[in-house]
Design a protein around this motif. Structure first.
Motif, PDB file in Angstrom:
ATOM      1  N   TYR A  61      39.864  42.882  33.694  1.00 51.65           N
ATOM      2  CA  TYR A  61      40.510  41.630  34.075  1.00 51.65           C
ATOM      3  C   TYR A  61      41.542  41.269  33.009  1.00 51.65           C
ATOM      4  O   TYR A  61      41.330  41.524  31.817  1.00 51.65           O
ATOM      5  CB  TYR A  61      39.470  40.511  34.208  1.00 51.65           C
ATOM      6  CG  TYR A  61      38.472  40.749  35.311  1.00 51.65           C
ATOM      7  CD1 TYR A  61      38.614  40.135  36.547  1.00 51.65           C
ATOM      8  CD2 TYR A  61      37.387  41.607  35.136  1.00 51.65           C
ATOM      9  CE1 TYR A  61      37.701  40.362  37.575  1.00 51.65           C
ATOM     10  CE2 TYR A  61      36.469  41.838  36.153  1.00 51.65           C
ATOM     11  CZ  TYR A  61      36.638  41.205  37.366  1.00 51.65           C
ATOM     12  OH  TYR A  61      35.735  41.444  38.381  1.00 51.65           O
ATOM     13  N   TYR A  65      44.377  35.704  33.867  1.00 57.74           N
ATOM     14  CA  TYR A  65      43.700  35.383  35.127  1.00 57.74           C
ATOM     15  C   TYR A  65      43.005  34.017  35.020  1.00 57.74           C
ATOM     16  O   TYR A  65      41.780  33.908  34.924  1.00 57.74           O
ATOM     17  CB  TYR A  65      42.675  36.461  35.456  1.00 57.74           C
ATOM     18  CG  TYR A  65      43.242  37.762  35.987  1.00 57.74           C
ATOM     19  CD1 TYR A  65      44.610  38.033  35.916  1.00 57.74           C
ATOM     20  CD2 TYR A  65      42.419  38.717  36.551  1.00 57.74           C
ATOM     21  CE1 TYR A  65      45.122  39.226  36.394  1.00 57.74           C
ATOM     22  CE2 TYR A  65      42.920  39.921  37.043  1.00 57.74           C
ATOM     23  CZ  TYR A  65      44.268  40.162  36.954  1.00 57.74           C
ATOM     24  OH  TYR A  65      44.762  41.343  37.437  1.00 57.74           O
ATOM     25  N   THR A  67      42.605  31.654  37.285  1.00 55.13           N
ATOM     26  CA  THR A  67      41.748  31.329  38.425  1.00 55.13           C
ATOM     27  C   THR A  67      40.391  32.016  38.308  1.00 55.13           C
ATOM     28  O   THR A  67      39.345  31.412  38.568  1.00 55.13           O
ATOM     29  CB  THR A  67      42.429  31.725  39.740  1.00 55.13           C
ATOM     30  OG1 THR A  67      43.687  31.052  39.838  1.00 55.13           O
ATOM     31  CG2 THR A  67      41.577  31.344  40.931  1.00 55.13           C
ATOM     32  N   VAL A  68      40.396  33.272  37.902  1.00 54.78           N
ATOM     33  CA  VAL A  68      39.136  33.994  37.703  1.00 54.78           C
ATOM     34  C   VAL A  68      38.299  33.315  36.625  1.00 54.78           C
ATOM     35  O   VAL A  68      37.084  33.128  36.777  1.00 54.78           O
ATOM     36  CB  VAL A  68      39.417  35.466  37.347  1.00 54.78           C
ATOM     37  CG1 VAL A  68      38.149  36.148  36.825  1.00 54.78           C
ATOM     38  CG2 VAL A  68      39.944  36.218  38.563  1.00 54.78           C
ATOM     39  N   ARG A  69      38.935  32.924  35.534  1.00 51.78           N
ATOM     40  CA  ARG A  69      38.206  32.214  34.475  1.00 51.78           C
ATOM     41  C   ARG A  69      37.589  30.924  35.017  1.00 51.78           C
ATOM     42  O   ARG A  69      36.446  30.574  34.699  1.00 51.78           O
ATOM     43  CB  ARG A  69      39.145  31.885  33.321  1.00 51.78           C
ATOM     44  CG  ARG A  69      39.399  33.014  32.350  1.00 51.78           C
ATOM     45  CD  ARG A  69      40.229  32.505  31.184  1.00 51.78           C
ATOM     46  NE  ARG A  69      40.461  33.504  30.184  1.00 51.78           N
ATOM     47  CZ  ARG A  69      39.639  33.786  29.170  1.00 51.78           C
ATOM     48  NH1 ARG A  69      38.486  33.130  29.081  1.00 51.78           N
ATOM     49  NH2 ARG A  69      39.933  34.702  28.284  1.00 51.78           N
ATOM     50  N   GLY A 139      51.605  35.117  40.092  1.00 56.31           N
ATOM     51  CA  GLY A 139      50.995  34.136  40.977  1.00 56.31           C
ATOM     52  C   GLY A 139      51.961  33.565  41.995  1.00 56.31           C
ATOM     53  O   GLY A 139      51.556  32.840  42.903  1.00 56.31           O
ATOM     54  N   GLN A 197      53.934  40.325  32.445  1.00 66.23           N
ATOM     55  CA  GLN A 197      52.591  39.903  32.080  1.00 66.23           C
ATOM     56  C   GLN A 197      52.045  40.776  30.956  1.00 66.23           C
ATOM     57  O   GLN A 197      51.324  40.301  30.069  1.00 66.23           O
ATOM     58  CB  GLN A 197      51.662  39.960  33.289  1.00 66.23           C
ATOM     59  CG  GLN A 197      50.238  39.535  32.988  1.00 66.23           C
ATOM     60  CD  GLN A 197      49.350  39.521  34.210  1.00 66.23           C
ATOM     61  OE1 GLN A 197      49.233  38.513  34.898  1.00 66.23           O
ATOM     62  NE2 GLN A 197      48.735  40.655  34.497  1.00 66.23           N
ATOM     63  N   ASP A 420      43.959  39.135  48.958  1.00 66.23           N
ATOM     64  CA  ASP A 420      44.964  39.403  47.932  1.00 66.23           C
ATOM     65  C   ASP A 420      46.340  39.660  48.529  1.00 66.23           C
ATOM     66  O   ASP A 420      47.363  39.444  47.871  1.00 66.23           O
ATOM     67  CB  ASP A 420      44.523  40.567  47.041  1.00 66.23           C
ATOM     68  CG  ASP A 420      44.445  41.913  47.760  1.00 66.23           C
ATOM     69  OD1 ASP A 420      44.705  41.981  48.980  1.00 66.23           O
ATOM     70  OD2 ASP A 420      44.103  42.905  47.089  1.00 66.23           O
ATOM     71  N   THR A 426      45.629  41.853  43.256  1.00 66.06           N
ATOM     72  CA  THR A 426      44.779  41.756  42.080  1.00 66.06           C
ATOM     73  C   THR A 426      43.578  40.876  42.404  1.00 66.06           C
ATOM     74  O   THR A 426      43.579  40.146  43.398  1.00 66.06           O
ATOM     75  CB  THR A 426      45.540  41.128  40.903  1.00 66.06           C
ATOM     76  OG1 THR A 426      45.916  39.781  41.262  1.00 66.06           O
ATOM     77  CG2 THR A 426      46.809  41.927  40.560  1.00 66.06           C
ATOM     78  N   GLU A 428      42.835  38.301  40.684  1.00 65.15           N
ATOM     79  CA  GLU A 428      43.390  36.953  40.549  1.00 65.15           C
ATOM     80  C   GLU A 428      44.101  36.525  41.826  1.00 65.15           C
ATOM     81  O   GLU A 428      43.954  35.379  42.276  1.00 65.15           O
ATOM     82  CB  GLU A 428      44.370  36.914  39.377  1.00 65.15           C
ATOM     83  CG  GLU A 428      45.036  35.581  39.140  1.00 65.15           C
ATOM     84  CD  GLU A 428      44.143  34.541  38.460  1.00 65.15           C
ATOM     85  OE1 GLU A 428      44.648  33.444  38.183  1.00 65.15           O
ATOM     86  OE2 GLU A 428      42.968  34.846  38.204  1.00 65.15           O
ATOM     87  N   THR A 432      42.899  33.357  44.089  1.00 63.35           N
ATOM     88  CA  THR A 432      43.872  32.297  44.364  1.00 63.35           C
ATOM     89  C   THR A 432      43.986  32.051  45.861  1.00 63.35           C
ATOM     90  O   THR A 432      44.031  30.901  46.321  1.00 63.35           O
ATOM     91  CB  THR A 432      45.242  32.676  43.777  1.00 63.35           C
ATOM     92  OG1 THR A 432      45.121  32.839  42.366  1.00 63.35           O
ATOM     93  CG2 THR A 432      46.286  31.610  44.062  1.00 63.35           C
TER      94      THR A 432
END
Length: 446
Positions: A61, A65, A67-69, A139, A197, A420, A426, A428, A432
């Motif tokens: 990851y 990220y 949103t994942v967090r 994103g 990124q 996705d 991804t 993320e 999202t």
């Protein structure tokens, strides 16, 4: 209608579906999650085999990220996320060159790149990424299209601007390893966003395996009273009596609303509420099969890197090799080893419906070129395949994302789509999409 009285269904227990379920549950709705598989996670799943914890698809990851967090935090599982050593390698001209994978600045310091390309990267590409930085957001990939960066492939752009070595040594390994794409079919804007990124990327892993995100989300949902129905394929989702009806083999159930969080091709097969324009839009989403072969070993692999990718034309049938004991502790029994071999696009197609022996016959000769002693240490093999494994983001696709989201969210007042393919290929992007779909469904049902 008050949120606490809403009965909602989510189809798909991958990152998109479980993100949607968490958002619906947090809003007070009753949530039932369906998935055809016997475990949560989709392509983030982990498989426990005799003490080996195998991550057959998603491995790592990114630190970006957010949103994942947030989902891990909501599930009380953020401590699972830890920094991975991040030592990877590129196979070129018969040897592995260590790099920090996905980082253009790391590549400048690596012996993997010829000096001429390094000079071009420093003088031209890094300034290009900084100049276009605000439009290179994974994103919001439509921004890259608005900046004029979505009209050609990264292969065409790279050959013109930086030369063939850029395509073969940078674009090809990253895209084939992580996204199942070739440079000639990937949008230049998508690649540039990945590279931007990568300038400030920290690589993270999940203790206990990549499925920690979905496993923790599922545990939080069931602890809160949500229903999780695994091994329950859904055959259709359609409008019924002011709500939606989910149907499968010998069963049907009505809900106030639903989120269908599956690959676009699967959604098109059983989402009966789609408009003709939505069906056409989903049909344009391109998918590709994926396959990986896990090698359970009687000893550690004995290399310093975690993931090995290949310069264009040097991998044969293999896209990448990942050494799991070098990713995060606890995935491999003491004194043993685990390698996951990812098939290249054409090999992955051949392996759909194949056996593990078939996969070994196809992939092991290429693995042996890189790790000559590894075949003698194999105790067992496991093959993993996905007919709809990769979502391809080609030239022109980034600019169509807003239209695709509109069709995914507006085809029905009671059902929305997530995946996705609506943001970025991804974890993320999937998460999202799940949150956004849940928000739109809630706004309609309240």
């Amino acid at each position: 209608m008050e949120t606490r009285s809403l009965r909602t269904a989510v189809v798909g227990a991958g990152p998109a579906g479980l993100a949607a379920a968490l958002r619906l549950h947090a809003a007070g709705a009753s949530v039932t999650v369906h998935d055809a598989a016997g475990a949560v996670g989709g392509r983030t799943r982990s498989d426990l085999v005799d003490g080996w914890r195998i991550d057959p698809a998603v491995q790592l990851y990114g630190s970006a990220y957010a949103t994942v967090r947030g989902l891990l935090r909501a599930a009380g599982a953020e401590p699972l996320l830890v920094r991975s050593p991040g030592r990877d390698a590129l196979w070129r001209k018969g040897r592995a060159h260590e790099v920090v994978y996905g980082s253009p600045t790391s590549m400048l310091a690596s012996g993997a790149l010829p000096l001429a390309l390094k000079l071009k990267m420093g003088a031209k590409y890094l300034p290009f990424l900084q100049r276009h930085g605000s439009g290179l957001d994974l994103g919001s990939l439509e921004q890259a299209a608005a900046a004029g960066l979505d009209g050609e492939s990264i292969a065409a752009w790279g050959r013109r601007e930086l030369g063939q070595d850029f395509v073969d040594l940078l674009a090809a390994p990253l895209l084939s390893t992580l996204y199942g794409m070739r440079p000639d079919e990937a949008s230049s804007g998508f690649y540039h966003a990945l590279a931007k990124q990568g300038l400030n990327l920290e690589v993270l892993a999940l203790r206990g395996g990549a499925d920690g995100l979905c496993r923790s989300a599922a545990d939080a949902l069931t602890a809160g009273g949500a229903s999780l129905r695994l091994s329950t394929p859904v055959a259709s989702v359609e409008a019924a009596d002011g709500g939606v009806r989910l149907s499968g083999d010998g069963w049907s159930e009505d809900f106030d609303g639903a989120v269908v969080a599956t690959p676009a091709a699967a959604a098109a097969r059983f989402a009966k509420f789609l408009t003709p324009d939505a069906e056409k839009a989903l049909a344009a989403v391109r998918m590709r099969p994926a396959a990986s072969l896990a090698l359970l070993l009687d000893r550690p692999v004995g290399v310093g890197w975690f993931g090995l990718s290949f310069a264009a034309g040097e991998g044969g049938s293999v896209a990448a090799v990942c050494v799991e004991e070098n990713k995060v502790a606890g995935l491999v029994p003491p004194g043993k080893g685990l390698a996951v071999v990812f098939a290249g696009p054409h090999a992955a197609q051949r392996l759909q419906g194949a056996s593990a022996d078939d996969a070994a016959a196809l992939l092991m000769p290429d693995v042996a070129r890189v790790l000559p002693s590894l075949p003698r240490t194999v105790l067992a093999t496991r093959l993993y395949t996905w007919e709809e494994g990769w979502t391809l983001f080609g030239p022109g696709d980034l600019g169509r994302l807003p239209m695709l989201r509109r069709h995914a969210w507006e085809s029905s007042p009671r059902a929305v789509l997530a995946g996705d393919w609506l943001y970025a290929p991804t974890v993320e992007g999937a998460a999202t999409a799940g949150l956004a779909a849940a928000d739109r469904l809630l706004a309609r049902l309240r």
